[in-house]
Write a protein that holds these residues in place. Structure first.
Motif, PDB file in Angstrom:
ATOM      1  N   UNK A  22       0.847  -1.200   0.000  1.00  0.00           N
ATOM      2  CA  UNK A  22       0.000   0.000   0.000  1.00  0.00           C
ATOM      3  C   UNK A  22       0.875   1.239   0.000  1.00  0.00           C
ATOM      4  N   UNK A  29      -1.562  -1.812  -5.775  1.00  0.00           N
ATOM      5  CA  UNK A  29      -2.304  -2.279  -4.601  1.00  0.00           C
ATOM      6  C   UNK A  29      -3.812  -2.220  -4.821  1.00  0.00           C
ATOM      7  N   UNK A  30      -4.237  -1.461  -5.851  1.00  0.00           N
ATOM      8  CA  UNK A  30      -5.676  -1.393  -6.109  1.00  0.00           C
ATOM      9  C   UNK A  30      -6.255  -2.780  -6.341  1.00  0.00           C
ATOM     10  N   UNK A  33      -7.281  -4.342  -3.184  1.00  0.00           N
ATOM     11  CA  UNK A  33      -8.559  -3.787  -2.739  1.00  0.00           C
ATOM     12  C   UNK A  33      -9.710  -4.369  -3.577  1.00  0.00           C
ATOM     13  N   UNK A  36     -10.537  -7.664  -2.268  1.00  0.00           N
ATOM     14  CA  UNK A  36     -11.320  -7.520  -1.029  1.00  0.00           C
ATOM     15  C   UNK A  36     -12.779  -7.188  -1.361  1.00  0.00           C
ATOM     16  N   UNK A  37     -12.933  -6.225  -2.281  1.00  0.00           N
ATOM     17  CA  UNK A  37     -14.292  -5.782  -2.610  1.00  0.00           C
ATOM     18  C   UNK A  37     -15.070  -6.853  -3.355  1.00  0.00           C
ATOM     19  N   UNK A  38     -14.401  -7.488  -4.335  1.00  0.00           N
ATOM     20  CA  UNK A  38     -15.136  -8.384  -5.229  1.00  0.00           C
ATOM     21  C   UNK A  38     -15.206  -9.819  -4.713  1.00  0.00           C
ATOM     22  N   UNK A  40     -14.175 -10.688  -1.403  1.00  0.00           N
ATOM     23  CA  UNK A  40     -14.106 -10.776   0.055  1.00  0.00           C
ATOM     24  C   UNK A  40     -12.781 -11.365   0.498  1.00  0.00           C
ATOM     25  N   UNK A  55      -3.096  -0.998   7.684  1.00  0.00           N
ATOM     26  CA  UNK A  55      -4.275  -0.183   7.978  1.00  0.00           C
ATOM     27  C   UNK A  55      -5.513  -0.690   7.240  1.00  0.00           C
ATOM     28  N   UNK A  56      -5.315  -1.371   6.114  1.00  0.00           N
ATOM     29  CA  UNK A  56      -6.481  -1.894   5.393  1.00  0.00           C
ATOM     30  C   UNK A  56      -6.498  -3.429   5.413  1.00  0.00           C
ATOM     31  N   UNK A  57      -5.644  -4.018   6.269  1.00  0.00           N
ATOM     32  CA  UNK A  57      -5.572  -5.480   6.327  1.00  0.00           C
ATOM     33  C   UNK A  57      -6.655  -6.034   7.249  1.00  0.00           C
ATOM     34  N   UNK A  58      -6.994  -7.303   6.998  1.00  0.00           N
ATOM     35  CA  UNK A  58      -7.929  -7.971   7.900  1.00  0.00           C
ATOM     36  C   UNK A  58      -7.217  -8.467   9.133  1.00  0.00           C
ATOM     37  N   UNK A  59      -5.927  -8.671   8.989  1.00  0.00           N
ATOM     38  CA  UNK A  59      -5.164  -9.163  10.127  1.00  0.00           C
ATOM     39  C   UNK A  59      -3.762  -8.595  10.047  1.00  0.00           C
TER      40      UNK A  59
ATOM     41  N   UNK B  36     -12.304   2.532   4.322  1.00  0.00           N
ATOM     42  CA  UNK B  36     -11.832   1.177   4.647  1.00  0.00           C
ATOM     43  C   UNK B  36     -10.889   0.638   3.581  1.00  0.00           C
ATOM     44  N   UNK B  39      -5.586   4.094   1.609  1.00  0.00           N
ATOM     45  CA  UNK B  39      -4.267   3.813   2.170  1.00  0.00           C
ATOM     46  C   UNK B  39      -3.514   5.098   2.495  1.00  0.00           C
ATOM     47  N   UNK B  93     -11.597  -5.563  17.878  1.00  0.00           N
ATOM     48  CA  UNK B  93     -11.352  -4.508  16.887  1.00  0.00           C
ATOM     49  C   UNK B  93     -12.205  -3.273  17.137  1.00  0.00           C
ATOM     50  N   UNK B 196      -5.473   5.704  -6.478  1.00  0.00           N
ATOM     51  CA  UNK B 196      -5.012   4.427  -7.024  1.00  0.00           C
ATOM     52  C   UNK B 196      -5.789   3.213  -6.532  1.00  0.00           C
ATOM     53  N   UNK B 197      -6.389   3.286  -5.358  1.00  0.00           N
ATOM     54  CA  UNK B 197      -7.015   2.061  -4.844  1.00  0.00           C
ATOM     55  C   UNK B 197      -8.478   1.966  -5.196  1.00  0.00           C
ATOM     56  N   UNK B 215     -20.790  -1.789   0.596  1.00  0.00           N
ATOM     57  CA  UNK B 215     -19.433  -1.913   1.136  1.00  0.00           C
ATOM     58  C   UNK B 215     -19.470  -1.945   2.656  1.00  0.00           C
ATOM     59  N   UNK B 218     -20.232  -5.282   3.784  1.00  0.00           N
ATOM     60  CA  UNK B 218     -19.047  -6.161   3.718  1.00  0.00           C
ATOM     61  C   UNK B 218     -18.158  -5.946   4.934  1.00  0.00           C
TER      62      UNK B 218
END
Lengths: 788, 529
Positions: A22, A29-30, A33, A36-38, A40, A55-59, B36, B39, B93, B196-197, B215, B218
């Protein structure tokens, strides 16, 4: 990358480790994402610092810098012990069933078999052969097979041991292990993204090997959404690697000749592998075709069968000429002059003090740069007076020239010039051509010791002073010298001198159909992110390497919803197949580049062991918990000159790592106003708890030092770095961004020691990986003090 | 996308901006910011700077170094800022209060692109007194037209998100335009283009809301129970919506307001107060007119002794009568300096009242035009205000003795009806000033101080917290209305009722009779001298 950026969207699990995509690859990195969006998808971030990726990770799992092999070893053990691996894949596409001769195992002293005190005798690491082919076990349970060796080797990496070494908690490790190994099935795929956080260690190649082993066990190589993916740090560093910028490779990863290669036959004999399995395609068996075509590209008609394709004109590399070795040699006075294009060794070499001192011993240096970099000004800061004469040639930047970039996905993308270079600035090819032509003129006039390679070099360009990059690209692709036509692929290359190719891997990029790298068709009929009509992908526009392994023994894709390739009864369809397009399943093994025909869980190819093993960095806060007798990599070169001092944990009690920021690109963007404003000032990331213990408040000035140098800057006190419990002790880590120096707008020189500016590499050591010779920038010990 | 520059509302037209109802409803454009998947790379920040040709002022780049945030707050030349916050979180969390977080607790790094929210009900536009300085297009984009901006900073007070920023050099206010120039040409905003994301999207409000909700669903499924969409109803919804991990705690995201709304003070100021002011002004003028018609001018009856003396004199010396008798005896009522101060007060008050009214209501904004334009008024009103208050205080100090309330004043006040009705004989004698004058003066002193105190926050909006400014504008306007009402009374009395009062303030003198009639005690004192 085995796969590519756009393919990441097919992943169910993304492990970002040894990299911070990221932060450093925000555009690519998009696709994470998107996954993640499409889909899960789950993103797992393992890093010493909670970073932008975290910061955008699940873990997020914190880890002690330099302990990645322990963590990955734990994941491998978890996959094996809990049965969460893809058994069918492992049996079909890896060397798991290959039987080994005894002698390669790791002893209790932490050394593999064959250690002679300084290096390993790799001939002791052997398959059990029969008629030149490796013998295979009937089942994975055979104690002599690779699989059982693997199991025994990694059995020591229990969650408790991992936690003890890495400082991650057992719970966090197990959470990560469950997510990552969830892809050990046919219907799930996971990818690993890594970058310099893995490559810049004294064990770097083995870290990546561990990742490869894990992905092979999970059946994640060769299929969409999988792979072991190196995120490259420059727009064209992949292209540079492909074209042989490393000292030990010719273009296309052909191995460099050595003095023992007396003739071209002996050389080709040495570097051309023989198949270890009956179904192995052993594509490197074509090495003579690649090599002869390269020589025809280099020397044209002057390379003939009679003169061994001008083999004598190639340098024979007797020694190590990688980065740190070059500068070590320069420091000891063994190098007179330097031509430096697109490199800033003062800022990016390890142990800056040594870099500066080495440059100071030159007689001359020619530096072609768009900015007046630290290296262009090294003479201002040498401690000893230097008599080096320094020429700074203004060079064009990437947007001021055309040519191609090869990105991490191996996509060679043609680009067009956006603006003319200002003033007297020139493109690199013109600078090099003009230097070459003057040197050739001198050789022609005055002779010299060995003029043939210079005078014999093919230089067929319309404007010899400024070769157009289209001409060069065509030359790289290669020609049929009889028909006078561009070749359409490396299958057409011949070893008889009737074809030329500057780099066999790029054969097919600029054919009679034109410059395929300039294609810009964004469509994606498969929906899998292949975009076949966009640019050109080596090899042969194949988007996923080893894609034959993405299908089972009958040629059916492991996951029908995400096929890489599929056997339709007569041919392979889908991506460009990484096998013969009409070879039925079973005819050829999947890994056509390897003599084994299958992927190597066990690999005798590396200097430091057939399996990865956890070793501490050269500077380490604790002894190796697995084998205290051998704490660090026993074969990693550690330089021992007067400037190459290593620190001890008693004095240097904090682990430091270096990192990059999105706002800056290496050492360039501090020359540019808007990006400088985004991150104007050097800082040191200090964990809250450590700051409290040392009486450091946010924005206080701190000094970070090693025996090699020191940097000063303000402290950024953060919650994002945590204390780690390692072997019962609390270990603190601090992090140092690399972008600052003494040149440019955001120089920070005012605060630097002796006008050097806060260059992270003032701290790092001349310690390198024994395979790649990449310096260990990422882990070292420091002292942290508050400056009043 | 043509038509996105059709106008829905214009600042300072009609009462509180005219809305063309029915137009552009439900088809507004919207930016979706998915925090969410953000970045914090700042590509949007640079895109904003480049497209809008902004400069990053070096003094603003001196950031507080507790995060990666480029600068502490947006500036007049930096309209897009990612806010970074490190929030301790528990094993579930969920965010923890900082004091509840254990040493080494897990952390979540929140990043939020902050910018103008393009509210459906824009507080800035409602607050703006300059016609056309703020417009809302039918697309929902709220745009500032700096050529009409007078730099008053009311938009900064009206905005519940604290977005507009005052530029002291150009003396105008700036903020994100949602790249209305790009949008009207069928392009998305520059920041969205650069992201970009894909965490930024731009489209119709309906579609963006739907995507945002999907979203958020999700993210909830990932275990963030508090995830949701930020589209605050208090401002009618926004043209910029967020997906937040912790929509239940928006404050964590760099102080995103939990329940932003058009503040009641703003509503009071721009609504009832304006109507009330108008009604009161009208009523007071009408009352004055009625009073004049009924009671008329208050003439000074000649005193008996004076008349006798004059008649006697005329009889004895008929040839001298005219000259001596007409002259009578004159008393100095106001010295030159007193008159100078009074007229300073008067003219500054007049300027303040006229410019203030021009800023107060669009119906009187022509007053600003007459007085040099809104920019000039904005600059001079506070300075003149200081002169006014200073002059009033000088008056107060000089007349302190004369303004002291005495027992006689109470008596006077009890007879105020007689005074009003012109039955002066029934009114007890007063000193230099009668009780009515004293009270009016004290009232103006009080209001002057209140106006000054409430004016300072309006003067320096960028220095003063918004809540204080909100109260300041209400108090300033209300006290100005009161002060003008008091002025109407004062002017009416001086010009229309009390014959000779104007001459006293112009020439400084009154006749002995005038003095004896209106300020008997003072006259006696003066005559004794």
């Amino acid at each position: 990358m085995t796969n590519g950026w756009t393919d990441i969207k097919n992943a169910d699990v993304v492990l970002a480790m040894g990299g911070n995509p990221a932060e450093n690859h925000p555009c690519g990195f998009k696709w994470v994402m998107e996954a993640k969006r499409k889909r899960g998808a789950k993103l797992v971030s393992v890093d010493p610092r909670y970073n932008r990726t975290s910061a955008v990770a699940d873990l997020y799992v914190p880890i002690r810098s330099g302990t990645d092999i322990a963590f990955l070893g734990g994941l491998i053990r978890h996959a094996l012990s809990s049965g969460r691996f893809h058994e069918e894949y492992v049996k079909l596409h890896t060397n798991a069933l290959f039987l080994l001769e005894p002698g390669s195992e790791l002893g209790e002293d932490g050394l593999f078999g064959g250690f002679d005190g300084t290096r390993y005798d790799r001939s002791r690491w052997r398959y059990a052969l029969e008629g030149g082919h490796a013998r295979r076990a009937a089942s994975l349970d055979d104690p002599g097979c690779v699989f059982q060796h693997l199991k025994r080797h990694f059995d020591r990496y229990t969650p408790a041991v991992v936690a003890d070494i890495c400082g991650s908690s057992v719970q966090d490790f197990l959470k990560a292990a469950d997510v990552v190994t969830s892809t050990g099935t046919a219907d799930r795929a996971g990818t690993i993204l890594y970058a310099l956080g893995w490559t810049q260690h004294s064990t770097s190649v083995q870290i990546i090997r561990a990742a490869a082993i894990l992905q092979l066990l999970l059946g994640n190589v060769g299929r969409p959404g999988g792979g072991v993916n190196a995120l490259r740090g420059h727009a064209n560093i992949q292209g540079g690697t492909d074209h042989g910028v490393a000292f030990h490779a010719l273009p296309g990863y052909l191995r460099m000749p050595v003095p023992e290669d007396a003739t071209v036959e002996r050389y080709l004999e040495r570097i051309t592998p023989r198949p270890l399995s009956p179904a192995s395609m052993n594509y490197w068996g074509n090495t003579p075709r690649f090599f002869v075509s390269l020589m025809k590209a280099l020397y044209g008609a002057r390379a003939t069968a009679a003169n061994g394709w001008a083999f004598d004109w190639l340098p024979k590399v007797a020694d190590n000429y990688s980065w740190v070795y070059i500068f070590d040699r320069m420091y000891s006075g063994g190098i007179q002059g330097l031509i430096d294009l697109g490199m800033n060794p003062v800022a990016n070499g390890p142990n800056t003090e040594k870099m500066i001192a080495a440059l100071g011993k030159l007689e001359w240096a020619v530096i072609a740069e768009a900015f007046e970099t630290e290296t262009a000004q090294f003479w201002r800061v040498t401690r000893q007076p230097t008599r080096a004469e320094v020429f700074l040639l203004p060079a064009a930047i990437f947007a001021e020239k055309d040519g191609s970039f090869t990105n991490s996905s191996r996509w060679a993308q043609w680009k067009h010039k956006a603006a003319d270079p200002p003033g007297e600035a020139r493109a690199d090819q013109e600078i090099l051509a003009r230097i070459f032509l003057r040197v050739r003129e001198l050789y022609a006039k005055e002779g010299g010791r060995f003029p043939d390679p210079i005078l014999g070099l093919e230089w067929p360009y319309a404007n010899p002073f400024d070769p157009s990059l289209e001409e060069v690209a065509k030359e790289i692709n290669g020609r049929d010298l009889t028909a006078g036509k561009q070749l359409s692929g490396f299958a057409e290359l011949k070893a008889d001198g009737s074809t030329s190719s500057g780099n066999w891997l790029y054969c097919g990029s600029f054919t009679e159909a034109g410059n395929l790298m300039a294609r810009r068709d964004p469509r994606d009929p498969s929906g899998l992110g292949r975009h076949e009509g966009w640019a050109w992908n080596w090899p042969m526009n194949r988007r996923i390497l080893y894609n034959r392994a993405g299908a089972d023994a009958e040629g059916r894709p492991w996951d029908p919803s995400r096929p890489a390739i599929r056997w339709d009864g007569s041919r392979w369809t889908g991506d460009v197949p990484d096998t013969l397009s009409d070879a039925p399943p079973g005819a050829l093994d999947a890994f056509i580049m390897l003599p084994e025909g299958v992927a190597k869980l066990w690999a005798p190819d590396f200097a430091d062991g057939p399996f990865p093993e956890h070793y501490e960095a050269a500077e380490h806060p604790v002894e190796n918990l697995l084998h205290p007798k051998t704490t660090s990599n026993p074969v990693a070169p550690v330089f021992k000159g007067d400037l190459d001092r290593l620190g001890d944990v008693k004095e240097y009690d904090i682990v430091a790592t270096t990192f990059r920021l999105t706002e800056h690109f290496h050492y360039w963007t501090k020359h540019i106003a808007p990006t400088t404003a985004l991150q104007p000032e050097f800082f040191v990331e200090v964990p809250e708890g450590l700051a409290a213990a040392r009486g450091i408040r946010n924005e206080d000035r701190v000094r970070v030092s090693t025996p090699r140098g020191a940097v000063e800057g303000r402290a950024l006190v953060t919650k994002r770095i945590r204390a780690l419990k390692v072997a019962g002790r609390t270990i603190w880590q601090v992090a140092i961004p690399i972008h600052w120096g003494f040149a440019g707008r955001a120089s920070g020189a005012k605060g630097g020691a002796e006008g050097r500016g806060p260059m992270a590499n003032l701290l790092t050591a001349s310690v390198v990986d024994p395979n790649s010779f990449t310096p260990e920038y990422k882990t070292f010990l420091v002292k942290l003090e508050k400056v009043s | 996308m043509s038509g996105h520059l059709d106008v829905r509302r214009i600042s300072a037209t009609g009462e509180g901006s005219a809305v063309r109802e029915g137009e552009g409803q439900g088809e507004g454009l919207c930016m979706l910011i998915d925090t969410t998947t953000c970045i914090g790379c700042k590509a949007c920040e640079i895109a904003c700077v480049e497209w809008n040709d902004l400069r990053v002022e070096p003094e603003y780049a001196q950031r507080v170094l507790d995060s990666y945030q480029t600068m502490p707050d947006m500036t007049p030349s930096y309209w897009n800022l990612i806010r970074f916050d490190e929030v301790p979180v528990g094993a579930d969390r969920k965010p923890l209060a900082p004091e509840a977080a254990a040493e080494g607790a897990a952390v979540q790094w929140l990043m939020r692109k902050d910018m103008c929210m393009h509210c459906a009900e824009p507080g800035c536009l409602i607050a703006c007194p300059a016609e056309g300085a703020i417009v809302q297009y039918t697309s929902g984009i709220v745009d500032f037209a700096q050529e009409h901006c007078i730099g008053c900073g009311y938009c900064m007070t009206g905005c519940p998100f604290d977005i507009p920023k005052f530029d002291p050099v150009s003396r105008r206010v700036y903020k994100c335009t949602m790249c209305s120039d790009r949008v009207s040409n069928g392009l998305g905003p520059a920041c969205v283009k650069a992201c970009p994301t894909g965490c930024l999207e731009f489209g119709s409000k309906g579609e963006m809301l739907e995507r945002a909700r999907r979203r958020a669903g999700q993210v909830r499924a990932e275990g963030f129970d508090g995830a949701g969409v930020y589209d605050p109803p208090g401002v009618g919804g926004t043209g910029v919506i967020y997906v937040l991990h912790h929509a239940d705690k928006p404050e964590l995201y760099g102080g995103l307001p939990r329940d932003p709304r058009i503040d009641p003070q703003l509503r009071l100021w721009k609504g009832p107060l304006k109507v009330l002011g108008g009604v009161l002004f009208g009523l007071s003028l009408a009352a004055a007119a009625l009073h004049y018609l009924k009671v008329g001018r208050r003439r000074v009856p000649e005193a008996r002794e004076a008349r006798e003396r004059r008649e006697l004199h005329e009889a004895r010396e008929p040839h001298e009568a005219r000259a001596e008798g007409a002259a009578g005896r004159e008393i100095v009522r106001y010295t030159l300096s007193e008159r100078a101060v009074h007229w300073t007060v008067a003219f500054t008050f007049l300027y303040l009242a006229l410019t203030g009214l021009g800023l107060f209501t669009p119906k009187l904004s022509w007053l600003l035009t007459l007085l040099g334009g809104g920019q000039v008024a904005r600059e001079w009103h506070p300075i003149v205000g200081c002169v006014f208050t200073g002059a009033v205080l000088v008056q107060l100090l000089r007349w302190l003795r004369d303004l002291t309330i005495t027992p006689g004043d109470r008596l006077w006040l009890r007879r105020i009806r007689d005074y009003m009705a012109g039955r002066d004989a029934q009114v007890p004698p007063s000193g230099r000033f009668n009780a009515g004058q004293k009270l009016l003066f004290w009232l103006q002193v009080l209001l002057g101080l209140v106006l000054l105190a409430s004016g300072v926050p309006i003067w320096f909006p960028e220095e003063i917290p918004r809540w204080l400014r909100l109260w300041a504008v209400v108090i300033h306007s209300a006290s100005a209305v009161a002060s003008i009402l008091a002025l109407i009374l004062h002017v009416y009395m001086a010009l229309f009722v009390t014959q000779g009062a104007l001459r006293a303030m112009v020439e400084g003198k009154v006749s002995e009779e005038w003095a004896r009639h209106h300020h008997a005690k003072w006259a006696e004192e003066k005559l004794r001298e």
